[in-house]
Scaffold this motif. Structure first.
Motif, PDB file in Angstrom:
ATOM      1  N   VAL A 165      38.237  -5.551  -1.871  1.00 30.21           N
ATOM      2  CA  VAL A 165      38.910  -5.655  -0.563  1.00 30.21           C
ATOM      3  C   VAL A 165      38.054  -4.948   0.487  1.00 30.21           C
ATOM      4  O   VAL A 165      37.757  -3.759   0.378  1.00 30.21           O
ATOM      5  CB  VAL A 165      40.312  -5.028  -0.620  1.00 30.21           C
ATOM      6  N   CYS A 166      37.664  -5.698   1.494  1.00 34.22           N
ATOM      7  CA  CYS A 166      36.814  -5.133   2.547  1.00 34.22           C
ATOM      8  C   CYS A 166      37.583  -4.073   3.339  1.00 34.22           C
ATOM      9  O   CYS A 166      38.719  -4.307   3.767  1.00 34.22           O
ATOM     10  CB  CYS A 166      36.362  -6.249   3.489  1.00 34.22           C
ATOM     11  N   PRO A 167      36.970  -2.898   3.530  1.00 36.63           N
ATOM     12  CA  PRO A 167      37.676  -1.845   4.262  1.00 36.63           C
ATOM     13  C   PRO A 167      37.852  -2.130   5.751  1.00 36.63           C
ATOM     14  O   PRO A 167      38.522  -1.371   6.439  1.00 36.63           O
ATOM     15  CB  PRO A 167      36.801  -0.604   4.052  1.00 36.63           C
ATOM     16  N   HIS A 168      37.305  -3.237   6.227  1.00 38.98           N
ATOM     17  CA  HIS A 168      37.489  -3.562   7.644  1.00 38.98           C
ATOM     18  C   HIS A 168      38.872  -4.167   7.868  1.00 38.98           C
ATOM     19  O   HIS A 168      39.746  -3.510   8.415  1.00 38.98           O
ATOM     20  CB  HIS A 168      36.380  -4.515   8.115  1.00 38.98           C
ATOM     21  N   GLU A 169      39.059  -5.404   7.439  1.00 34.71           N
ATOM     22  CA  GLU A 169      40.337  -6.061   7.696  1.00 34.71           C
ATOM     23  C   GLU A 169      40.941  -6.659   6.438  1.00 34.71           C
ATOM     24  O   GLU A 169      41.851  -7.480   6.514  1.00 34.71           O
ATOM     25  CB  GLU A 169      40.168  -7.144   8.759  1.00 34.71           C
TER      26      GLU A 169
ATOM     27  N   ILE B  87      28.911  -9.123   0.315  1.00 32.39           N
ATOM     28  CA  ILE B  87      29.021  -9.622   1.692  1.00 32.39           C
ATOM     29  C   ILE B  87      30.459 -10.009   1.967  1.00 32.39           C
ATOM     30  O   ILE B  87      31.105 -10.668   1.148  1.00 32.39           O
ATOM     31  CB  ILE B  87      28.119 -10.851   1.918  1.00 32.39           C
ATOM     32  N   CYS B  88      30.933  -9.582   3.120  1.00 35.24           N
ATOM     33  CA  CYS B  88      32.285  -9.963   3.512  1.00 35.24           C
ATOM     34  C   CYS B  88      32.229 -11.281   4.287  1.00 35.24           C
ATOM     35  O   CYS B  88      31.480 -11.394   5.264  1.00 35.24           O
ATOM     36  CB  CYS B  88      32.920  -8.876   4.385  1.00 35.24           C
ATOM     37  N   PRO B  89      32.993 -12.284   3.871  1.00 34.79           N
ATOM     38  CA  PRO B  89      32.914 -13.585   4.533  1.00 34.79           C
ATOM     39  C   PRO B  89      33.543 -13.603   5.921  1.00 34.79           C
ATOM     40  O   PRO B  89      33.302 -14.525   6.684  1.00 34.79           O
ATOM     41  CB  PRO B  89      33.699 -14.504   3.582  1.00 34.79           C
ATOM     42  N   CYS B  90      34.360 -12.605   6.234  1.00 35.48           N
ATOM     43  CA  CYS B  90      35.102 -12.681   7.496  1.00 35.48           C
ATOM     44  C   CYS B  90      34.281 -12.249   8.702  1.00 35.48           C
ATOM     45  O   CYS B  90      34.184 -12.968   9.685  1.00 35.48           O
ATOM     46  CB  CYS B  90      36.373 -11.859   7.398  1.00 35.48           C
ATOM     47  N   HIS B  91      33.669 -11.092   8.635  1.00 32.10           N
ATOM     48  CA  HIS B  91      32.931 -10.605   9.805  1.00 32.10           C
ATOM     49  C   HIS B  91      31.549 -10.115   9.438  1.00 32.10           C
ATOM     50  O   HIS B  91      30.885  -9.460  10.236  1.00 32.10           O
ATOM     51  CB  HIS B  91      33.712  -9.491  10.512  1.00 32.10           C
ATOM     52  N   GLY B  92      31.126 -10.377   8.210  1.00 34.03           N
ATOM     53  CA  GLY B  92      29.729 -10.142   7.859  1.00 34.03           C
ATOM     54  C   GLY B  92      29.354  -8.742   7.437  1.00 34.03           C
ATOM     55  O   GLY B  92      28.163  -8.442   7.353  1.00 34.03           O
TER      56      GLY B  92
HETATM   57 FE1  FES Z   1      35.247  -7.584   6.140  1.00 27.03          FE
HETATM   58 FE2  FES Z   1      35.900  -7.786   8.653  1.00 27.03          FE
HETATM   59  S1  FES Z   1      37.171  -7.980   6.936  1.00 27.03           S
HETATM   60  S2  FES Z   1      33.980  -7.369   7.803  1.00 27.03           S
END
Ligand code: FES
Length: 366
Positions: A308-312, A326-331
């Motif tokens: 789980v990406c710590p961003h969103e 690599i996170c597919p949502c915001h890179g």
């Molecule tokens: Fe992964 Fe935004 S959720 S970079």
């Protein structure tokens, strides 16, 4: 009810509103046009093995989105969904830039932004760090005010249709509203708008085709070409769960003189043999239920991370060519061995999961 003039300013004319909104309109129009073309130009967007693909994004949304029930069926037609989304962004962007059916374009922009908010950035914390909710509200003034006749094909078409349908200057003034003339103006306006829409549509299709052709010609447009995502564990005997990490050194082919391993604590998440050297496999962290990834960077060494990406909250994927998550949502990108953050917008690295190989050849999340 009478308006208190001390609080009521002079009403803003439509043209003034159009000029005031012009920078916002230019930004939104350019951004949506660019986003549509970028999707079409990027071969990785339609490659199911690429972590930034529409397939991976829909897959991710089935886990996290509040409208996840809709995502499952859409996942079966992911390429069509991606094409429609790209063309819709292009149509919204061009309509906004050209001032052609501006309010309809703004409504489309709001709809797309709302969809992205519910599927991609819904879990942004704090909420205002997600861009889609901001885009949603940014479209609102254009939905209300339109282009205000400024640099607007709508205004140009309406004025030409009106002047053509005008009565001759020497004609006596009409005593009653000229409804026939009005209808004629409306008819001409609609026909001209239809023609302008067709022209803009043809321009959009030409741009889309050009972008798609150039993207495939260049080939390496995507950040990581030929991304592959083995996901081997998930196709084997896997159990779900997430987060925290550790490294262990047990080889798939252990040295013959090594003492027998003890069974590690924790739950089995699948056979170590499902993870190739240099490859990765997915499982679910038994403790949290989150999606997780285990990597074997060297023979006998396994590292695992909460995916789980710590961003969103999107699910990251391991890219075997780049040796990165690599996170597919915001890179956002993360080191493939340590999970450390390489570049944001994620605020920090991935959470490690302690993992060890047991004497039965299974990997255990401990
Ligand atoms: Fe992964 Fe935004 S959720 S970079």
């Amino acid at each position: 009810m009478p308006v208190n003039k001390r609080f009521a300013g002079a009403p803003m004319s439509s043209a003034s509103a159009g000029w005031a909104l012009l920078p916002l309109r230019a930004f939104l129009g350019f951004t949506f046009t660019f986003a549509g073309l970028q999707k079409l130009a990027n071969p990785g967007f339609f490659d199911a093995n690429n972590p930034t693909s529409i397939q991976q994004q829909l897959k991710q949304a089935t886990h996290n989105s509040p409208i996840h029930a809709l995502m499952g069926p859409l996942g079966h037609i992911a390429v069509a969904v991606g094409v429609v989304m790209a063309l819709a962004e292009l149509a919204v962007g061009l309509g906004t830039l050209l001032g052609l059916w501006t309010r309809a374009a703004a409504a489309g922009g709001m709809f797309l932004s709302l969809g992205l908010f519910l599927t991609v950035s819904f879990h942004s914390r704090p909420y205002y760090t997600g861009s889609d909710i901001v885009f949603f509200f940014a479209w609102l003034p254009l939905l209300v005010a339109g282009a205000g006749g400024v640099f607007s094909l709508d205004a140009l078409i309406a004025s030409r249709a009106g002047s053509l349908a005008q009565a001759p200057a020497h004609a006596p003034p009409a005593k009653a509203p000229n409804t026939a003339g009005r209808r004629e103006i409306d008819r001409r306006t609609f026909a001209r708008k239809g023609a302008a829409f067709g022209t803009a549509g043809a321009l959009g299709v030409a741009l889309a085709g050009l972008a798609a052709a150039l993207g495939r010609l260049v080939g390496h447009y995507a950040d990581f070409p030929n991304a592959s995502d083995p996901l081997a564990l998930s196709s084997g005997t896997t159990s779900p769960t997430t987060s925290s990490s550790s490294t262990t050194t047990s080889a798939g082919s252990s040295p013959p003189t090594t003492a027998p391993r003890k069974k590690p604590p924790g739950k089995s998440v699948g056979p170590a043999s499902a993870v190739t050297v240099g490859g990765a496999a997915t499982f679910n962290d038994p403790k949290t239920g989150d999606p997780a990834v285990v990597v074997q960077p060297a023979a006998g060494t396994f590292v695992a991370f909460d995916a789980v990406c710590p961003h969103e909250g999107c699910t990251v994927a391991y890219n075997t060519n780049a040796k990165l998550f690599i996170c597919p949502c915001h890179g956002s990108r993360f080191n493939g061995e340590t999970g450390g953050l390489l570049n944001g917008p994620a605020p920090h690295g991935l959470t490690k999961i302690a993992i060890a190989e047991g004497p039965d050849g299974d990997l255990y999340a401990v």
